[in-house]
Design a protein around this motif. Sequence first.
Motif: not given
Length: 377
Positions: A91-107
């Motif tokens: 679940s933690f890995v999926v959450a990190v992936y989601t942030v990286a895939a859907h938000l700007p790189v800096r954020t």
Amino acid sequence: MDVDRGRGDRRRWLLDGLLCVALLAIGLAGTVPAGLNQGVHAGPVAYPPVVVAALALAVRRRWPLPTLAVVAAATTGYLMLGQPYGPILLSFVVAVYTVAAHLPVRTAAVAGAVVLAALALYVFVGVRPPGAVGLMPVAAWVVVPFAVGVTVRLSREAAARSRSDEARRLADAERLRVAREVHDVVGHGLAAIHLQAEVALHLLARRPEQAEAALTAISRTSKEALDELRVTLTVVRREEVTDERAPVPGLAQLPHLRERLAGAGVPVTVETSGEPRPLPVAVDLAAYRVAQEALTNVLRHAGPATAAVRVGYAPGEVTVEVTDTGRGRPAPADRAAGSGLAGMRERVTALGGTFDAGPAAGGGFRVHATLPTGEVT
């Protein structure tokens, strides 16, 4: 479009719901076996963080950062309590992936750094802290899904840019095609009208009945040109209903073109060899435009002349040849470099055909085009 967007949203919600159910089932069923494999007993306190982390992913696309905060807090608390490495980390890995895939790189990078710092607490503070050796797996749980998410995001953006560039290229090509169509329609119509107007002005005082015939021809030519222009512009003004009374330009309109030129004082003969057959729309239009532009050049440059149009149907191709008997001025050399001939050549070669234009052997000017029709011979 709104319906498609709604269906896409429902599909994403369904997929995220299935993901939550799957991770919840894996977490509840796999936490104890994972602990036994590591020699660690997973007590009842392990299950609330597992449930919270799995259920939080239901809104991961809509609220990536809050989802990551909840999952990271649940995972950190789980590890701080000395529970074994287990399915909660999925679940933690999926959450990190989601942030990286859907938000700007800096954020996404800032969020990943904060989460990494929070997880690192359990390395030194907790019921069973692993010490510095635990830093490596903690970093991997953040860095690997973050890198995958960023890669997916960049690939998606590159694909979107490629689609946008292709759509822009197609739009530019369509505008160029329509501009060429307008040039052919307006150029031919205005050339015929200009010649007929000169005839009317010349005959108005001495032979008013012939001037009236020339004015009638002007009226007819202008109406036909406007009708053809309206059909052409329907391509870019799709909200308007096409006037079904106006024929689509093609070789079938050569008799009308011949009548128009005859009214302008240029006798034109039309000959056909081979068996006439329906042609692809683009080929039919290009063949007609070649004949129209060539005859327009006769009006503009050839002086007193006659013209002949020859259409030949052969297996796999159609040929169009236009010759004139103009000898009144050294126009052929001028015509050979004209923009009208360049437009004809571009139109023909774009369809895979061949084009040739130049002085005819017996005088006058000759335009010849061969267009493939795409049939299997």
